[in-house]
Enzyme design. Structure first.
Site, mmCIF file in Angstrom:
data_model
loop_
_atom_site.group_PDB
_atom_site.id
_atom_site.type_symbol
_atom_site.label_atom_id
_atom_site.label_comp_id
_atom_site.label_asym_id
_atom_site.label_seq_id
_atom_site.Cartn_x
_atom_site.Cartn_y
_atom_site.Cartn_z
ATOM 1 C CG ASP A 5 25.797 11.223 24.373
ATOM 2 O OD1 ASP A 5 26.048 11.845 25.012
ATOM 3 O OD2 ASP A 5 26.298 11.089 23.338
ATOM 4 C CG ASN A 35 22.802 27.507 15.670
ATOM 5 O OD1 ASN A 35 22.654 28.399 16.484
ATOM 6 N ND2 ASN A 35 22.233 27.245 14.640
ATOM 7 C CD GLU A 37 30.177 17.564 26.042
ATOM 8 O OE1 GLU A 37 29.170 17.642 26.048
ATOM 9 O OE2 GLU A 37 30.903 17.493 24.937
ATOM 10 C CG HIS A 38 31.193 13.422 27.077
ATOM 11 N ND1 HIS A 38 31.319 14.149 25.910
ATOM 12 C CD2 HIS A 38 30.085 13.210 27.510
ATOM 13 C CE1 HIS A 38 29.887 14.714 25.777
ATOM 14 N NE2 HIS A 38 29.255 13.971 26.721
ATOM 15 C CG HIS A 85 22.787 49.462 56.644
ATOM 16 N ND1 HIS A 85 22.446 50.646 55.718
ATOM 17 C CD2 HIS A 85 22.716 48.220 56.176
ATOM 18 C CE1 HIS A 85 22.427 49.775 54.651
ATOM 19 N NE2 HIS A 85 22.518 48.378 54.688
ATOM 20 C CD GLN A 106 14.780 32.249 14.400
ATOM 21 O OE1 GLN A 106 15.931 32.810 14.642
ATOM 22 N NE2 GLN A 106 14.555 31.444 13.710
ATOM 23 C CD GLN A 138 30.752 12.724 22.055
ATOM 24 O OE1 GLN A 138 30.566 13.823 22.266
ATOM 25 N NE2 GLN A 138 30.141 11.805 22.036
ATOM 26 C CB SER A 154 30.414 17.103 21.204
ATOM 27 O OG SER A 154 28.863 17.174 21.012
ATOM 28 C CD GLU A 180 30.066 47.401 55.372
ATOM 29 O OE1 GLU A 180 28.678 47.638 54.992
ATOM 30 O OE2 GLU A 180 30.610 46.311 55.246
ATOM 31 C CE1 TYR A 221 16.690 26.831 19.438
ATOM 32 C CE2 TYR A 221 18.073 25.171 19.537
ATOM 33 C CZ TYR A 221 17.490 25.996 18.997
ATOM 34 O OH TYR A 221 17.452 26.130 17.688
ATOM 35 C CG HIS A 253 28.209 14.955 18.251
ATOM 36 N ND1 HIS A 253 26.860 15.244 18.185
ATOM 37 C CD2 HIS A 253 28.276 14.632 19.418
ATOM 38 C CE1 HIS A 253 26.348 14.424 19.419
ATOM 39 N NE2 HIS A 253 27.275 14.103 19.877
#
Length: 436
Positions: free
Chosen positions: A358, A211, A324-325, A417, A188, A256, A234, A412, A126, A259
Site C-alpha cells: 500500500d 466511492n 485484489e491482494h 478495398h 462532479q 483491509q 478492498s 468480404e 482522483y 477500510h
C-alpha cells in the site's frame, strides 16, 4: 464474528458472491450530476460541492494555488517528507522497469512494420479526500503517469468542511509532479475531467479509486475518455499453513477490513487449529483498533475463514475468487507462485505484509477488485501509454501481397478495398518507384 466454512460447504458460494446494492438509484443520480456539469460547468461544480461537501466555493476558488502547495509542504513534518521521498523512489524505480519503446521491423521482402509508443497528453487522477487523507494514492496514481511521460497530470480531490485540502495530500502531489490541483470531488469531479468546464480542461484518461458515485461516473463517461478500472471495496485473501503465525494473519486481514464495512478479508487454510487461532486473534486485535466497528462489520458480513483439503485446493479457490491482494504465508511460498493465475498483487512470505504494498514497496496499489483480476491488471505505466501501428511497403512487397489482399477484400464484399490495390498494380507493374 467472522464465519468458518468448509471449502465444500454449499453456503460458501453464496457468501462469496459480490452483491452490488443500490446501484440503479445511484446510477440515475450520477447521470443527473454528469448532465448538470456538462451543461453548467463551474457553476454546477460549485453547486454540487455545496450540496455534497457542505462547502461554498466560487469558480475562482476551485483551483489550488501554488502558494497553498508550498505552505502545505512547510506545515507537514520533515519525517513525512522523507517517507514520501523513499516511497516515490521505490514507485518510480519499479515502474521504470515497465517502460517499453517504439520499434521498427523490416523484412527482406520490403515490408516494414513497427510500433510507435507515445504517452497520453493529459490525465486526471482522483484522490479521495474530505474527512480522510490518502497521500499514498497520490503517489500510486501520479508517478506511473510521470514515468510514462505524461506532461499534464491533473488531480481532483474533495475539500474538507473548511474548503481546504489536507496538507499531506498537497505535499504528496508536489513530490509526485502533479501539474494542476482542483478542490472538487465525487461524480462532479469525474464529469469535469471528462467534459471540461470553464476552469478545468478535459483529460484523456481518468484513474484512481473513489466511492460508488465516483465509480459509476467513471463507468458512464468511459468512451469519451479512458478509465483505469471500476474499483470496488478492498480485499485481502491469505493462504496459510501450520507454519503461519495467527497474529500476523489476523493483523493483515484487519488491515483491509478497517477500510470499509464492505471490505472483504479471507483466510484459506487446511489447518483447523490455525483457523480457530486466527478467529480468536481477530477478536482480540479488534479490541484495540480505533476503526473496530467498521472492521467488525466487514468481518461479520463479508469475511470468511475457509478450511480446505490442502494448499493446492486453497490456491485453486483463490484463483477463482481473483482477490485484489493475495498473501501466501506457507512453507516455500515461491514454489506456489507459478500456480497463481488471478490476483491483483501477490505477497510472498511472513514479512511481505499487505500494507508494504500500500505504501512503500513500489508497485502501484491501484489494483483490480471484485474478481476483475481475472482480466484486469494493476495500474502501471502501460495505462498511460498508447501504441500507434506503423506500416511501410516497397513496390516488390506490394506486388507480392496485392493478389491476397484483393481476394480477401472480395470475399468480404468490399470492392473499393480491392480496387484501391488494383489501381496501384498498373503503375507498380510499369516500374513505378514510388514508396520505395
Amino acid at each position: 464474528m467472522i464465519k468458518i466454512f468448509s471449502a465444500d460447504d454449499p453456503a460458501l458460494e453464496q457468501h462469496l458472491t459480490r452483491h452490488p446494492a443500490g446501484q440503479e438509484e445511484a446510477a440515475a443520480r450520477v447521470r443527473e450530476i454528469l448532465s448538470g456539469v456538462r451543461e453548467s460547468g463551474d457553476q454546477a461544480l460549485c453547486r454540487y460541492t455545496a450540496l455534497f461537501d457542505g462547502v461554498t466555493l466560487t469558480p475562482g476558488e476551485l483551483k489550488v494555488k501554488p502558494e497553498e502547495i508550498q505552505e502545505a509542504k512547510d506545515r507537514v513534518e520533515e519525517s513525512f517528507l522523507e517517507d514520501l521521498a523513499v516511497a516515490a523512489r521505490n514507485i518510480t524505480a519499479y515502474h521504470r522497469r515497465q517502460l517499453s519503446g517504439s520499434w521498427m521491423e523490416p523484412d527482406a521482402g520490403g515490408l516494414l512494420v513497427g510500433q510507435l509508443v507515445r504517452p497520453l497528453s493529459r490525465v486526471g487522477i482522483y484522490v479521495p479526500g474530505g474527512t480522510a487523507a490518502y497521500p499514498s494514492s497520490v503517489l500510486m496514481n501520479a508517478l506511473p503517469a510521470r514515468v510514462a511521460g505524461v506532461k499534464e497530470i491533473v488531480m481532483v480531490t474533495p475539500p474538507n468542511r473548511e474548503g481546504k485540502i489536507s496538507p499531506y495530500i498537497l505535499a504528496a502531489a508536489s513530490v509526485a509532479g502533479v501539474t494542476e490541483i482542483y478542490r472538487v470531488g465525487g461524480a462532479q469531479a469525474i464529469a469535469a475531467l471528462a467534459y471540461g468546464t470553464q476552469t478545468i480542461r478535459p483529460v484523456d484518461k481518468i484513474v484512481g479509486p473513489g466511492n460508488l458515485y465516483v465509480t459509476l461516473a467513471k463507468q458512464q463517461v468511459f468512451g469519451l475518455v479512458d478509465i483505469d478500472m471500476l474499483a470496488g471495496p478492498s480485499e485481502v485473501l491469505v493462504i496459510a499453513d501450520d507454519t503461519a503465525d495467527p497474529r500476523y494473519v489476523a493483523a493483515d486481514m484487519l488491515s483491509q477490513a478497517e477500510h470499509d464495512t464492505l471490505a472483504r478479508a479471507m483466510l484459506l487454510t487446511p489447518d483447523q487449529r490455525l483457523a480457530q487461532s486466527v478467529r480468536e486473534e481477530l477478536e482480540r486485535q479488534l479490541g484495540v483498533l480505533p476503526r473496530r466497528e467498521i472492521a467488525a462489520s466487514s468481518l461479520a458480513s463479508h469475511g470468511a475463514i475457509i478450511l480446505t483439503r490442502d494448499i493446492a485446493q486453497a490456491v485453486d479457490l483463490a484463483n477463482s475468487i481473483a482477490p485484489e491482494h493475495l498473501e501466501l504465508m506457507v512453507r516455500e511460498p515461491f514454489s506456489w507462485l507459478g500456480c497463481i493465475t488471478s490476483a491483483g498483487a501477490v505477497f510472498l512470505g511472513t514479512y511481505a505484509s499487505e500494507p508494504l504494498g500500500d505504501y512503500l514497496a513500489g508497485p502501484s496499489h491501484v489494483l483490480p477488485t471484485g474478481g476483475t483480476a481475472r482480466f484486469y491488471s494493476p495500474l502501471g505505466v502501460d495505462a498511460f501509454l498508447k501504441r500507434i501501428s506503423v506500416i511501410s511497403c516497397s513496390r516488390d512487397a506490394f506486388l507480392k501481397m496485392a493478389p491476397s489482399v484483393i481476394r480477401l477484400a472480395r470475399v468480404e464484399g468490399l470492392d473499393a478495398h480491392a480496387r484501391a490495390i488494383e489501381v496501384r498494380l498498373g503503375g507498380a507493374c510499369r516500374g513505378s518507384e514510388n514508396n520505395e
